[in-house]
Every structure is written in C-alpha cells, then in structure tokens.
Design a protein around this motif. Structure first.
Motif, short mmCIF file in Angstrom:
data_model
loop_
_atom_site.label_atom_id
_atom_site.label_comp_id
_atom_site.label_asym_id
_atom_site.label_seq_id
_atom_site.Cartn_x
_atom_site.Cartn_y
_atom_site.Cartn_z
N GLN A 133 0.83 -1.20 0.00
CA GLN A 133 0.00 0.00 0.00
C GLN A 133 0.87 1.25 0.00
O GLN A 133 0.57 2.23 -0.73
CB GLN A 133 -0.94 0.00 1.21
N ALA A 134 1.93 1.22 0.82
CA ALA A 134 2.83 2.37 0.86
C ALA A 134 3.52 2.57 -0.48
O ALA A 134 3.71 3.71 -0.94
CB ALA A 134 3.87 2.16 1.97
N GLN A 135 3.88 1.48 -1.14
CA GLN A 135 4.52 1.58 -2.46
C GLN A 135 3.56 2.20 -3.47
O GLN A 135 3.95 3.11 -4.24
CB GLN A 135 4.95 0.19 -2.92
N ASP A 136 2.31 1.72 -3.49
CA ASP A 136 1.34 2.28 -4.43
C ASP A 136 1.09 3.77 -4.14
O ASP A 136 1.00 4.60 -5.07
CB ASP A 136 0.02 1.52 -4.33
N GLN A 137 1.01 4.08 -2.85
CA GLN A 137 0.78 5.49 -2.49
C GLN A 137 1.97 6.35 -2.88
O GLN A 137 1.80 7.47 -3.39
CB GLN A 137 0.51 5.57 -0.98
N LEU A 138 3.20 5.82 -2.68
CA LEU A 138 4.39 6.59 -3.05
C LEU A 138 4.45 6.82 -4.55
O LEU A 138 4.77 7.94 -5.02
CB LEU A 138 5.63 5.83 -2.57
N LEU A 139 4.18 5.80 -5.33
CA LEU A 139 4.23 5.94 -6.78
C LEU A 139 3.18 6.93 -7.27
O LEU A 139 3.43 7.72 -8.22
CB LEU A 139 4.04 4.57 -7.45
N GLY A 140 2.02 6.91 -6.66
CA GLY A 140 0.98 7.87 -7.06
C GLY A 140 1.37 9.30 -6.73
O GLY A 140 1.17 10.23 -7.53
N LEU A 141 1.93 9.53 -5.54
CA LEU A 141 2.37 10.87 -5.15
C LEU A 141 3.51 11.35 -6.04
O LEU A 141 3.55 12.51 -6.46
CB LEU A 141 2.80 10.86 -3.68
N THR A 142 4.44 10.47 -6.35
CA THR A 142 5.56 10.84 -7.21
C THR A 142 5.08 11.21 -8.60
O THR A 142 5.59 12.16 -9.23
CB THR A 142 6.57 9.69 -7.27
N ALA A 143 4.11 10.47 -9.10
CA ALA A 143 3.57 10.79 -10.43
C ALA A 143 2.92 12.17 -10.44
O ALA A 143 3.04 12.93 -11.43
CB ALA A 143 2.56 9.73 -10.85
N GLN A 144 2.26 12.55 -9.36
CA GLN A 144 1.65 13.88 -9.28
C GLN A 144 2.72 14.97 -9.28
O GLN A 144 2.58 16.01 -9.94
CB GLN A 144 0.77 14.00 -8.04
N VAL A 145 3.81 14.74 -8.52
CA VAL A 145 4.90 15.73 -8.48
C VAL A 145 5.52 15.87 -9.87
O VAL A 145 5.84 16.98 -10.32
CB VAL A 145 5.94 15.32 -7.43
N GLU A 146 5.73 14.76 -10.55
CA GLU A 146 6.33 14.81 -11.88
C GLU A 146 5.44 15.55 -12.88
O GLU A 146 5.92 16.06 -13.89
CB GLU A 146 6.61 13.40 -12.38
N GLN A 147 4.15 15.60 -12.61
CA GLN A 147 3.22 16.32 -13.48
C GLN A 147 3.05 17.78 -13.05
O GLN A 147 2.24 18.51 -13.61
CB GLN A 147 1.86 15.63 -13.48
N GLY A 148 3.79 18.18 -11.97
CA GLY A 148 3.71 19.55 -11.51
C GLY A 148 2.47 19.84 -10.71
O GLY A 148 2.04 21.00 -10.61
N VAL A 149 1.89 18.85 -10.09
CA VAL A 149 0.67 19.00 -9.31
C VAL A 149 1.02 18.82 -7.85
O VAL A 149 1.78 17.91 -7.48
CB VAL A 149 -0.39 17.97 -9.74
N VAL A 150 0.49 19.71 -7.02
CA VAL A 150 0.68 19.56 -5.58
C VAL A 150 -0.02 18.27 -5.16
O VAL A 150 -1.23 18.11 -5.37
CB VAL A 150 0.12 20.76 -4.81
N PRO A 151 0.72 17.33 -4.58
CA PRO A 151 0.14 16.01 -4.29
C PRO A 151 -1.03 16.09 -3.33
O PRO A 151 -0.99 16.79 -2.32
CB PRO A 151 1.31 15.24 -3.67
N VAL A 152 -2.06 15.39 -3.69
CA VAL A 152 -3.22 15.21 -2.83
C VAL A 152 -3.53 13.71 -2.84
O VAL A 152 -3.74 13.14 -3.91
CB VAL A 152 -4.43 16.02 -3.32
N ASN A 153 -3.56 13.13 -1.66
CA ASN A 153 -3.76 11.67 -1.59
C ASN A 153 -4.71 11.36 -0.45
O ASN A 153 -4.62 11.95 0.64
CB ASN A 153 -2.41 10.96 -1.37
N GLN A 154 -5.64 10.46 -0.76
CA GLN A 154 -6.61 10.05 0.26
C GLN A 154 -6.21 8.73 0.92
O GLN A 154 -7.04 8.07 1.52
CB GLN A 154 -7.99 9.90 -0.40
N GLY A 155 -4.94 8.34 0.77
CA GLY A 155 -4.49 7.08 1.35
C GLY A 155 -4.51 7.10 2.86
O GLY A 155 -4.60 8.15 3.50
N THR A 156 -4.39 5.93 3.41
CA THR A 156 -4.47 5.78 4.87
C THR A 156 -3.12 5.97 5.55
O THR A 156 -3.07 6.09 6.77
CB THR A 156 -5.01 4.39 5.22
N LEU A 157 -2.02 5.98 4.77
CA LEU A 157 -0.69 6.09 5.37
C LEU A 157 -0.21 7.53 5.37
O LEU A 157 -0.46 8.29 4.41
CB LEU A 157 0.30 5.20 4.60
#
Length: 508
Positions: free
Chosen positions: A53-77
């Motif tokens: 779960q942490a890996q999936d959440q990290l990859l999603g946040l990193t993808a947002q940063v690479e797109q120039g978007v301030v990360p927003v995540n509804q994950g539990t971690l």
C-alpha cells in the motif's frame, strides 16, 4: 505407598484411554503450533500488504509531483513531500498534520545533488526505503497515530529533480529551480496490526472451535479404533485364561487377517502347544517312573514277605541276594532320575575343563567289565581329541553308550574317536540286531525299550540313552543314531576345545 503413586492417579490405566490421550495431546500440540504459525504468518502478510500500500501510495504521489501537481492523496498512510530550500512541506497528509507541517517539515530534505532514484535504492524499484526517526508529540492524544515518544518508522521515499520540470510546474509546486523534491510515505506498524487483527479476530475464533471439535473427534476416533483393534486381543486373553489343566488342548482363534494380532495368536497357540507337550511328557515321565519304581519294589517286598512268612523254610541267602539286587536297581533308578531332574533345570556346566575324549574312551574300554558271553571292546583313536566340559559328565555319557552297546552286541563293540574340523566325533558301534529306522528317535525318550531290547535287558532303567543325549546337549553337542547295515551306531559330536583347535590337523 509408592512415592510416585499419587502423581500417577490422573494417568488412565486403560490402553484405549492412554492411546486416545497421547494422540489427542499430539494433535493439540500440532494444532497449537499450526495456529501459532498461521497467526504470525498473518502478521507477516499484513506487514507486506501495508508495504505494498505504501509503495502504491508513493508511486501515485511521485507521479503527481512529476506532473507539476501539488500532491493530494486520500491514502491511509502518512505522507510528506519536502523540497530543498523550502522551510515548509510542499504537501502532507494521512496523519502528518498532527505535527503542524505548515510551519515546518517533519522529515529531512534531500541533499541538493541527490538524484532519483536515491542512492539508497539498490533494488531497481525506483524508490528506496529505510528507517527514520520521527519525533514524538507531548500533546498527542491516545487515538492519534504518532505517540509521545520518538521512535523509528520504516519510510519509503522517492526524489524528483526540479530541472526535470517546466517553469510552470516548478511555480505550481512552489519550489526553487535547482531544488530536489522528496516524497515520503511512512509505514505505520499499527496499520499492519489493524489489518492482522481484522483478519485474525474472526479466524482465531473459528480456529479455536475447529481445533476443539477436531481434538474431540480425534480422541473419539482413536479410542474407538483402538477398542476395535484390541477386541481380538481381549478375545485371546479370555480364551488363554480359560485354558486349564483339565482341558489343555483349547487354543485361541487366529484372526483371518495376517496382521500382528494373528502373529500374536499363532505365537500363543505355539506356546500353549509346547506347554501341553511338556505337561504330557512330564505326566508320562511320572507314570513311567512310578511303573519302574513299582516293579523292583514289588519284587523286593514279595521276597521279604515270603521269607518272613515261612522263616524256617526260607532260603535266606537267596532272599537277601534278591533284595540287594532290587535295592541296587532302585538306587540306580533314583540316581538316574535325580540326574535327569538336574539336567532339566538347564544349569550351566560345573567344573568345566579340557578333557581328552580319546584318552577317556580308551580308559573306559579297558575298565569295562567282562560280560557273561564273549565280547570284544576295541577303541580306535589316532590323536588326542580335546573338548571342554565336566569330566564326570563325559564319563557318564560314554559309559551309558558303552553299557547300551554291551547289552545288545553279539560279539564286538567298536569305539572310534576322530577330529573333524571344529568338532570331535565319537562313534560307538555294536554288531547287535540294530534299531528299526522308525525308532531311531524314540529310543532316546525316557523309559523307552524296544521289544527285542527288553528281552535281553538285564537291570537297565531305560534312561541311559536319554541321559546321554541330554548330557551331549548340555555340552553344546549332538547324539544321533546313524544308519548301518549291521548293528547300531551312535555318533556323538562335540565342539573341539578352542585353544587346541589348530594343534592337530583334521582327520577324515
């Protein structure tokens, strides 16, 4: 009372109960070990799930940063995005707001020159992981994720260089043009515990009930199975207990299946048969002994009563001679019976020493008393033949063989002694009527006299050959009747003395 007796009161005496208890205890240990292993395996898999779960959440946040978007995540971690040259965190969530990251960041910023993936990543996954110490909060509440004390948490992180982004993306993220952005995701231990508890809360109860039912079924099945298996044993016990002296021929039933119980029943039947044969032999021996004792006693008593009834007409010298002869016969019979009783006890050979069987046979040949008829006794031995044993018993053995041959020989008795390999072989051959083939073994039984022998036997007890064979067996040898065209030939085989086994060459 035995000191260990009180501690054994709880232990069942029944084999069925003991077997069921042992099987149930073993099954309980196996089930408990399996449950413990499953419980810990659930925790291990829960930790793996949280890391995924942490890996999936990290990859999603990193993808947002690479797109120039301030990360927003509804994950539990908990997560935090920090950048070099920036005091406050770029983004945070999942519980990191407990540290008020608007004024500062909790996790450290990356070095300015660090490239993505981090040098700590040596697995090719595009991210790295390592334990990091997160400070405690003195004002934390019991339900919050981070407690009062500082401790280490497993953290997954990945870096993004600002020079890889466009100027608009850099401006949107609020970072410098040369900054490095690091995305953190914190793996919470209690998250894995929550997943494990959610899984095990239901499974533990089911496992407990399943284990209890399994143990009950196992103990019941084992108890009934052992009971069924032991039924033939119980039947054998009842039948064995019913075997009495009045009906010793009763035997246990052998099961049709060829298993261990059938082997036990066969062994018991064989043992009962041997006991029956021994008892029958003992009864025959007692009856024969009584008969042999009664004959001289009757003759002795009749002779004395006639002499006493007519003292003036009695031939006292003849009466005393008859009484002395019958008394000597009784004495010889009593000595033979005592010797047989001693041999039946299977006591070890007393006074064992090395005996030259050839010299002993030669001496007994010279000392043998002359019979009323012309009889030649010759001994043929070419070398000493040494054996181990009791000299007196060897002398009794050979004297019995010579006396038996003397009672049946017509003119000659030939004794030969030879050494053959590891054996000393002695033969006593007479030129008498011989023994029928069907009686070759019966003549070694106690109180057995063949019809022809009975008519020529003068004073024999019928125990000579039986004693001779028992003495041969007592010295680990054999005594047999070998077939001959003329007369009877008895062959005695005894082990050679080990110390002298190589002193002489074997003779044919």
């Amino acid at each position: 009372m035995n000191a260990t007796e009180p501690r054994r009161r709880w232990w069942p005496r029944s084999v069925r109960a003991r077997t069921a208890l042992a099987a149930t205890s073993t099954a309980a240990v196996i089930l408990a070990t399996t449950g413990w292993w499953m419980h810990h395996d659930v925790y291990r898999q829960s930790t793996q799930i949280v890391e995924e779960q942490a890996q999936d959440q990290l990859l999603g946040l990193t993808a947002q940063v690479e797109q120039g978007v301030v990360p927003v995540n509804q994950g539990t971690l908990p997560y935090e995005v920090v950048a070099t040259g920036r005091r406050a965190a770029v983004a945070y969530g999942g519980g990191m707001e407990e540290f008020a990251p608007r004024t500062r960041h909790v996790l450290p910023v990356p070095p300015q020159a660090e490239l993505r993936p981090s040098p700590d990543d040596d697995s090719g996954r595009g991210y790295a992981m390592r334990p990091l110490r997160i400070p405690g909060r003195h004002d934390s509440k019991p339900w919050e994720r981070f407690g009062k004390d500082s401790r280490e948490y497993l953290v997954l992180y990945s870096d993004v260089r600002a020079d890889e982004l466009s100027s608009d993306q850099v401006a949107t993220l609020g970072i410098a043009d040369e900054a490095t952005v690091r995305v953190y995701v914190v793996v919470l231990p209690h998250a894995a515990e929550e997943i494990a508890e959610t899984i095990t809360e239901a499974t533990d109860r089911r496992l407990l009930w399943a284990g209890a039912v399994s143990l009950l079924l196992i103990s019941t099945v084992i108890y009934l199975a052992v009971r069924i298996v032991l039924r033939p044993v119980e039947a054998i016990r009842v039948l064995t207990a019913s075997v009495t002296a009045s009906d010793p021929r009763e035997r246990v039933t052998v099961p049709a299946a060829g298993h261990e119980i059938a082997a036990l029943a066969t062994t018991i039947n064989t043992t009962l048969q041997r006991l029956d044969d021994a008892a029958a032999q003992q009864r025959r021996f007692v009856a024969d002994a009584a008969h042999e004792l009664r004959s001289p006693l009757t003759t002795l008593l009749a002779s004395l009563e006639v002499a006493l009834a007519y003292p003036e007409r009695a031939d006292w010298p003849a009466a005393v001679t008859t009484a002395a002869r019958q008394t000597r016969r009784l004495q010889a019979l009593a000595e033979d019976l005592l010797l047989l009783a001693r041999l039946d006890t299977r006591t070890p050979v007393a006074g064992a020493e090395t005996v030259d069987l050839a010299a002993l046979a030669s001496r007994l040949t010279e000392q043998h008393p002359l019979a009323e008829r012309s009889l030649t006794v010759a001994c043929d031995s070419t070398a000493p033949a040494h054996v181990h044993g009791n000299p007196d018993e060897y002398e009794r053995l050979l004297r019995n063989l010579i006396d038996n041959a003397a009672r049946h020989a017509a003119h000659r008795i030939q004794i030969t002694v030879r050494s053959q390999d590891a054996w000393v072989v002695l033969t006593v051959h007479d030129d008498g009527p011989g023994v029928p083939t069907e009686d070759a073994e019966r003549i070694f039984e106690r109180f057995v006299r063949l019809d022809d022998a009975r008519s020529r036997d003068h004073g024999g007890t019928g125990l000579g050959l039986a004693i001779a064979r028992d003495l041969a067996h007592r010295h680990r040898g054999t005594l047999t009747l070998t077939p001959r065209t003329l007369g009877a030939c008895f062959e005695l085989r005894l082990p050679r003395a080990p110390a002298l086994q190589d002193e002489h060459h074997p003779l044919a």
